[in-house]
Write a protein that holds these residues in place. Structure first.
Motif, PDB file in Angstrom:
ATOM      1  N   SER A  24       5.746   3.582   1.737  1.00 42.54           N
ATOM      2  CA  SER A  24       5.302   2.235   1.391  1.00 42.54           C
ATOM      3  C   SER A  24       5.098   1.401   2.645  1.00 42.54           C
ATOM      4  O   SER A  24       5.868   1.504   3.604  1.00 42.54           O
ATOM      5  N   THR A  25       4.091   0.528   2.609  1.00 42.00           N
ATOM      6  CA  THR A  25       3.896  -0.372   3.755  1.00 42.00           C
ATOM      7  C   THR A  25       5.007  -1.423   3.804  1.00 42.00           C
ATOM      8  O   THR A  25       5.029  -2.244   4.713  1.00 42.00           O
ATOM      9  N   LYS A  26       5.897  -1.425   2.830  1.00 40.44           N
ATOM     10  CA  LYS A  26       7.069  -2.298   2.935  1.00 40.44           C
ATOM     11  C   LYS A  26       8.109  -1.692   3.872  1.00 40.44           C
ATOM     12  O   LYS A  26       9.162  -2.270   4.100  1.00 40.44           O
ATOM     13  N   PRO A  74       7.056   2.173   8.331  1.00 37.35           N
ATOM     14  CA  PRO A  74       6.735   3.387   7.567  1.00 37.35           C
ATOM     15  C   PRO A  74       6.888   4.647   8.428  1.00 37.35           C
ATOM     16  O   PRO A  74       7.360   5.677   7.946  1.00 37.35           O
ATOM     17  N   LEU A  75       6.505   4.556   9.713  1.00 36.73           N
ATOM     18  CA  LEU A  75       6.651   5.722  10.595  1.00 36.73           C
ATOM     19  C   LEU A  75       8.128   6.094  10.734  1.00 36.73           C
ATOM     20  O   LEU A  75       8.492   7.276  10.695  1.00 36.73           O
ATOM     21  N   TYR A 121       4.511  -4.414   7.204  1.00 33.43           N
ATOM     22  CA  TYR A 121       3.722  -3.345   7.814  1.00 33.43           C
ATOM     23  C   TYR A 121       2.379  -3.194   7.119  1.00 33.43           C
ATOM     24  O   TYR A 121       1.794  -2.121   7.098  1.00 33.43           O
ATOM     25  N   GLU A 122       1.919  -4.284   6.574  1.00 32.00           N
ATOM     26  CA  GLU A 122       0.641  -4.256   5.870  1.00 32.00           C
ATOM     27  C   GLU A 122      -0.436  -3.658   6.784  1.00 32.00           C
ATOM     28  O   GLU A 122      -0.542  -4.020   7.956  1.00 32.00           O
ATOM     29  N   ASP A 135       0.858  -1.197   0.000  1.00 28.29           N
ATOM     30  CA  ASP A 135       0.000   0.000   0.000  1.00 28.29           C
ATOM     31  C   ASP A 135       0.888   1.239   0.000  1.00 28.29           C
ATOM     32  O   ASP A 135       1.907   1.278   0.684  1.00 28.29           O
ATOM     33  N   ILE A 136       0.441   2.234  -0.743  1.00 30.02           N
ATOM     34  CA  ILE A 136       1.217   3.465  -0.887  1.00 30.02           C
ATOM     35  C   ILE A 136       0.416   4.628  -0.288  1.00 30.02           C
ATOM     36  O   ILE A 136      -0.780   4.787  -0.575  1.00 30.02           O
ATOM     37  N   TYR A 137       1.093   5.418   0.522  1.00 25.42           N
ATOM     38  CA  TYR A 137       0.480   6.613   1.136  1.00 25.42           C
ATOM     39  C   TYR A 137       1.367   7.822   0.840  1.00 25.42           C
ATOM     40  O   TYR A 137       2.500   7.682   0.395  1.00 25.42           O
TER      41      TYR A 137
END
Ligand code: GAL
Length: 727
Positions: free
Chosen positions: A143-145, A212-213, A564-565, A99-101
């Motif tokens: 990225s959730t990666k 991601p954080l 980190y899905e 997922d991309i934020y």
């Protein structure tokens, strides 16, 4: 003739293939711990980070070094850069479950997969719906990666997330005959995130996590650390009507005091100048006959003045002649558009601001509202404009807000007074600037989504309260701004006051009093932003991802894992967010009686009562008019001022603290303090005090304060503990 034609056609396939500019694998260099840079083509001499003057500080470098040591988080063979003519593109891989934020402050949604974005500084307008045109189109994706990527170009950027399947893609979607087959898709999913800049080159940065954080933390630290506003900047701001006189503005302060509604900042709108749109940058002597006296009287009330301007300079004004040599080719409302990318132009401008405003009373002038640096296209200079630096319309549009924030911030920094301001357009590299974005629309839900998204973009965003036909509307909006980075009432176009709707004045007062009492908590969240890069506002996707990561070995990344899905239920949550480590804020819109709140894993407690609200579930809440839903993490310590205040404590004061402990888990908090007004913290003039709560031998909760042995600043006279678990 005929023969030649045949020959040309025959050669075409060969020529076309030979003409595809080759893609190359960028060369990555680790330039700070967990931060890599690569250059594709030839970088322009003016980028977002250079405009912002972004520069990692010594403290920032230490904070980065203290984070886990990680190797480059993406398979470098999967990244491609391409440069041709005056264009540069970059391709990053996009995994199936990734997922991309991010990609800037968006008012409509959180998750970016499947989107096409035109990152372009502009006034957000939901009716226009050109995704990516916003006040802060920061080209940073998360990225959730467990990493983030920044495209550092001052060009309008085109970004596609999962669109445009490449011929060279390994896993291409199946080709289906639309006439007879099933499952044909208009937008087959691609395995890439691709970016296009109209430039001969671009720098790209990759920030490692592991989460991601953490990746955002590295971005903020790399940009210079998050903003640390003055304490008074976290109090309450009220902006007066445009044509207000000095007398009316002072009467407004007196009304705040009489109504016992806290006030720390008073905003003057265009009427403080004798000409606006374009601006004169001179006081209007009919409305403000004696600005020095006015500022002195405001300061006596423990209030700071914040002055509006837009940067377009009117003819026949003292500033005009001085700054004319730096004007671009086009006008805005008849005013010149100075090329603030030139340090000389910045200096002329800020010297003028200093002379006419700041130096009249540096203790009273708290900052500026930098208006109209965002858009619309029909207002600002057109894309054909060029500027004396040789830079063009596009580059200045993407950076104008950044350049002005930097110039104003540096001016205050030089005089060792902190500032808190507002700005309507910004971009990458803005993390250190204590300026909060705002907007002319008034859609409550969009405002809350923008607050959430700001945490992915290294910027601060605040909703506003304005005059309103209903008391409930004014109250619900006031409650929401009190749990945002800047609590403000914007009365520039309304004769109404916060006490106009008498039936809700007590609740409005309570919301603002609570804001002031929570100062130690909010200030701590900003200290974490400054020293550790941790955003003050954390979208739920960051909070929930922590939970998901616990099941996987942190930091162990491979091409397929997605540790980190974000759980499906949280993927698009856009109406609630975390403020700091412990508070989950779920604003309730005007005229809405109940709402759903997603409580991530772990126990959550009602902020007001301390009662258990739930865990790992979605609850429905029906709050009374006097409270906006706020929940606290199990074991959290919430530091508050023990007494009600009408303005936040000044540097020479000490105040009593109340520390609330929520839930059943033991609590621990490092509480930051400094003078709250100057930049002396840069010289080490601050403290981190350790607060701990645990059960003693008799099974009772008890709290311990461990002072910072090297700490030089602590403004709290005593600590009063409240253990809400007992209730
Ligand atoms: C707008 C701004 C408003 C107010 C107004 C004054 O551009 O968004 O908040 O300051 O200008 O004219």
């Amino acid at each position: 003739m005929k023969r030649l034609f045949c020959l040309t056609i025959a050669l075409l396939p060969f020529i076309a293939a030979a003409q595809i500019p080759p893609a190359s694998s960028p060369a990555w260099t680790e330039i700070a711990p967990g931060v890599w840079k690569a250059t594709i083509g030839t970088t322009e001499n003016f980028t977002l980070l250079s405009a912002a003057g972004a520069c990692v500080t010594k403290a920032g470098r230490e904070a980065l070094a203290a984070m886990p040591q990680l190797s480059f988080p993406i398979d470098p063979k999967e990244i491609e850069g391409r440069q041709w003519a005056a264009k540069t593109s970059v391709r990053f891989p996009l995994g199936g479950s990734e997922d991309i934020y991010g990609l800037g402050v968006d008012f409509s949604s959180m998750r970016r997969n499947g989107g096409v974005f035109e990152l372009h500084v502009d006034h957000w307008d939901s009716k226009k719906a050109i995704t990516g045109r916003t006040h802060a189109p920061v080209p940073l994706y998360v990225s959730t990666k467990g990493f983030a990527v920044l495209f550092d170009s001052a060009r309008y950027l085109r970004v596609t997330v999962g669109h445009g399947v490449r011929l060279a893609a390994k896993d291409k979607p199946p080709v289906i005959d639309r006439t007879t087959g099933k499952g044909w898709q208009a937008n087959p999913r691609s395995d890439s995130i691709e970016v296009l800049a109209g430039a001969a080159g671009m720098d790209v940065y990759v920030f490692a996590g592991p989460s991601p954080l953490d990746a955002i933390r590295r971005y903020n630290l790399f940009s210079g650390g998050g903003a640390l506003p003055p304490k008074w900047g976290l109090g309450f701001l009220s902006r007066v009507q445009t044509k207000y006189t000095a007398e009316q503005a002072l009467a407004d302060i007196a009304e705040f005091r009489k109504n016992e509604i806290p006030l720390d900042m008073l905003g003057l709108e265009p009427g403080w100048m004798d000409q606006a749109y374009p601006c004169s940058f001179e006081w209007d002597k009919t409305r403000f006959p004696d600005p020095k006296q006015f500022l002195a009287e405001v300061a006596q009330q423990h209030v700071r003045v914040n002055l509006w301007f837009n940067p377009y300079v009117a003819p026949n004004t003292p500033l005009y002649g001085k700054i004319l040599p730096y004007a671009g080719t086009h006008l805005v409302w008849g005013g010149i558009v100075p090329d603030y990318s030139l340090p000389a132009a910045q200096k002329i401008f800020t010297n003028h601001l200093k002379r006419t405003v700041v130096d009249l009373n540096p203790d009273a002038v708290g900052g500026f509202k930098l208006d109209e640096v965002d858009g619309y296209d029909r207002y600002l200079w057109p894309d054909v404009a060029v500027f004396p630096s040789g830079r063009d319309a596009e580059q200045l549009r993407q950076t104008y807000g950044l350049l002005l924030q930097r110039a104003v911030f540096d001016t205050f920094h030089q005089s060792n007074h902190r500032t808190m301001g507002q700005v309507r357009g910004t971009n990458a590299g803005a993390s250190p600037f204590p300026f909060v974005i705002y907007n002319d629309n008034y859609e409550f839900d969009g405002y809350i989504t923008a607050v959430s998204n700001s945490g992915f973009a290294g910027v601060l965003w605040s909703p506003e309260v304005r005059g309103s036909n209903s008391g409930e509307d004014m109250l619900r909006r006031t409650q929401a701004v009190c749990f945002s980075p800047l609590a403000l009432y914007n009365g520039w176009a309304s004769p109404q006051k916060l006490w106009t709707h008498a039936e809700v004045t007590p609740q409005i007062r309570d919301a603002i009093v609570l804001r002031e009492r929570l100062l130690p908590y909010f200030y701590n969240a900003f200290a974490q932003y400054h020293y550790q890069g941790t955003p003050v506002i954390r979208p739920m996707q960051l909070a929930s991802s922590v939970t998901a990561a616990e099941s996987t070995e942190a930091g162990k990344l491979d091409a397929t894992a997605n540790p980190y899905e974000v759980p499906a239920a949280a993927r698009e949550v856009k109406d609630q967010y975390m403020f700091g480590d412990a508070l989950l804020v779920a604003p309730i819109a005007p005229n809405v009686k109940s709402r759903k709140v997603l409580l991530p894993a772990g126990k959550w407690y009602d902020f007001y009562t301390g009662k258990l609200a739930g865990e790992n579930q979605t609850i429905e809440v029906t709050p009374s008019l006097s409270e906006m839903p706020v929940f606290v993490k199990d074991g959290a310590l919430i530091p508050m001022l023990a007494e009600k205040r009408q303005w936040v404590p000044v540097a020479s004061e000490t105040a009593a603290l109340e520390i609330r402990h929520y839930g059943q888990a033991p609590g621990k908090l490092a509480l930051y303090d400094d003078d709250g007004e100057t930049f002396d913290y840069e010289k080490g003039d601050y403290s981190w005090t350790q607060l701990t709560v645990a059960k003693n031998g008799r099974g009772e909760w008890s709290g311990v304060v461990t002072p910072d042995v090297n700490g030089r600043k602590w403004h709290y006279s005593e600590v009063k503990w409240t253990f809400l678990a007992a209730q």
